[in-house]
Motif scaffolding. Structure first.
Motif, PDB file in Angstrom:
ATOM      1  N   GLU A   1       0.843  -1.198   0.000  1.00 42.31           N
ATOM      2  CA  GLU A   1       0.000   0.000   0.000  1.00 42.31           C
ATOM      3  C   GLU A   1       0.872   1.240   0.000  1.00 42.31           C
ATOM      4  OE1 GLU A   1      -1.064   0.661   4.677  1.00 42.31           O
ATOM      5  OE2 GLU A   1      -2.458  -0.511   3.475  1.00 42.31           O
ATOM      6  N   CYS A   2       0.302   2.334  -0.457  1.00 43.86           N
ATOM      7  CA  CYS A   2       0.990   3.613  -0.517  1.00 43.86           C
ATOM      8  C   CYS A   2       1.324   4.057   0.910  1.00 43.86           C
ATOM      9  CB  CYS A   2       0.105   4.646  -1.202  1.00 43.86           C
ATOM     10  SG  CYS A   2       0.810   6.312  -1.249  1.00 43.86           S
ATOM     11  N   ALA A   3       2.561   4.507   1.114  1.00 46.63           N
ATOM     12  CA  ALA A   3       3.008   4.925   2.450  1.00 46.63           C
ATOM     13  C   ALA A   3       2.304   6.195   2.919  1.00 46.63           C
ATOM     14  CB  ALA A   3       4.515   5.134   2.462  1.00 46.63           C
ATOM     15  N   HIS A   4       1.694   6.948   2.001  1.00 53.05           N
ATOM     16  CA  HIS A   4       1.013   8.184   2.405  1.00 53.05           C
ATOM     17  C   HIS A   4      -0.499   8.008   2.498  1.00 53.05           C
ATOM     18  CE1 HIS A   4       0.094  12.377   2.905  1.00 53.05           C
ATOM     19  NE2 HIS A   4      -0.688  12.331   1.845  1.00 53.05           N
TER      20      HIS A   4
ATOM     21  N   GLU B   1      10.134   2.790   0.591  1.00 54.91           N
ATOM     22  CA  GLU B   1       8.681   2.954   0.714  1.00 54.91           C
ATOM     23  C   GLU B   1       8.068   3.072  -0.678  1.00 54.91           C
ATOM     24  OE1 GLU B   1       6.880   2.951   3.483  1.00 54.91           O
ATOM     25  OE2 GLU B   1       8.512   3.002   4.938  1.00 54.91           O
ATOM     26  N   LEU B   2       6.839   2.586  -0.842  1.00 55.48           N
ATOM     27  CA  LEU B   2       6.129   2.676  -2.112  1.00 55.48           C
ATOM     28  C   LEU B   2       5.074   3.775  -2.037  1.00 55.48           C
ATOM     29  CD1 LEU B   2       5.564  -1.116  -2.860  1.00 55.48           C
ATOM     30  CD2 LEU B   2       7.324   0.392  -3.801  1.00 55.48           C
ATOM     31  N   PHE B   3       4.964   4.540  -3.128  1.00 59.07           N
ATOM     32  CA  PHE B   3       3.981   5.621  -3.229  1.00 59.07           C
ATOM     33  C   PHE B   3       3.231   5.468  -4.541  1.00 59.07           C
ATOM     34  CE2 PHE B   3       7.385   7.019  -0.546  1.00 59.07           C
ATOM     35  CZ  PHE B   3       6.733   7.592   0.530  1.00 59.07           C
ATOM     36  N   CYS B   4       1.926   5.738  -4.540  1.00 56.29           N
ATOM     37  CA  CYS B   4       1.132   5.524  -5.749  1.00 56.29           C
ATOM     38  C   CYS B   4       1.440   6.561  -6.828  1.00 56.29           C
ATOM     39  CB  CYS B   4      -0.353   5.468  -5.429  1.00 56.29           C
ATOM     40  SG  CYS B   4      -1.007   6.865  -4.521  1.00 56.29           S
ATOM     41  N   ASP B   5       1.896   7.756  -6.465  1.00 59.77           N
ATOM     42  CA  ASP B   5       2.277   8.764  -7.461  1.00 59.77           C
ATOM     43  C   ASP B   5       3.163   9.831  -6.811  1.00 59.77           C
ATOM     44  OD1 ASP B   5       0.503  10.337  -5.982  1.00 59.77           O
ATOM     45  OD2 ASP B   5      -1.073  10.252  -7.481  1.00 59.77           O
TER      46      ASP B   5
ATOM     47  N   VAL C   1       4.606   2.683  -9.916  1.00 61.56           N
ATOM     48  CA  VAL C   1       4.620   3.367  -8.624  1.00 61.56           C
ATOM     49  C   VAL C   1       5.961   4.069  -8.427  1.00 61.56           C
ATOM     50  CG1 VAL C   1       3.006   1.749  -7.553  1.00 61.56           C
ATOM     51  CG2 VAL C   1       5.451   1.323  -7.390  1.00 61.56           C
ATOM     52  N   ILE C   2       6.074   4.821  -7.350  1.00 58.59           N
ATOM     53  CA  ILE C   2       7.300   5.517  -6.971  1.00 58.59           C
ATOM     54  C   ILE C   2       7.878   4.799  -5.752  1.00 58.59           C
ATOM     55  CG2 ILE C   2       8.285   7.722  -6.243  1.00 58.59           C
ATOM     56  CD1 ILE C   2       6.943   7.887  -8.973  1.00 58.59           C
TER      57      ILE C   2
END
Length: 64
Positions: free
Chosen positions: A21-24, A41-45, A35-36
């Motif tokens: 899941e997105c970290a934010h 950590e993974l971020f959706c954008d 993703v980034i």
């Protein structure tokens, strides 16, 4: 074999494995999505990455 591209419909989202899941925003990140990754950590954008950095990194606003 049916060559009509609309004959089969969209792929069932539940059949795509969720990686994390997105970290934010905590939105699901699925296999095959772009993703980034930042410091593990993974971020959706990039928007979520920017918001995350504003919350986590120490910074100060100044008037020049």
């Amino acid at each position: 074999m049916n060559l009509d591209r609309f004959a089969y419909g969209l792929r069932d989202p539940q059949s795509i494995p969720m990686i994390g899941e997105c970290a934010h925003c905590h939105a699901g990140i699925f296999k095959g999505y772009e993703v980034i990754r930042y410091e593990g950590e993974l971020f959706c954008d990039t928007h979520c990455l920017g918001e995350y950095l504003l919350e986590v990194v120490d910074y100060e606003e100044v008037i020049l």
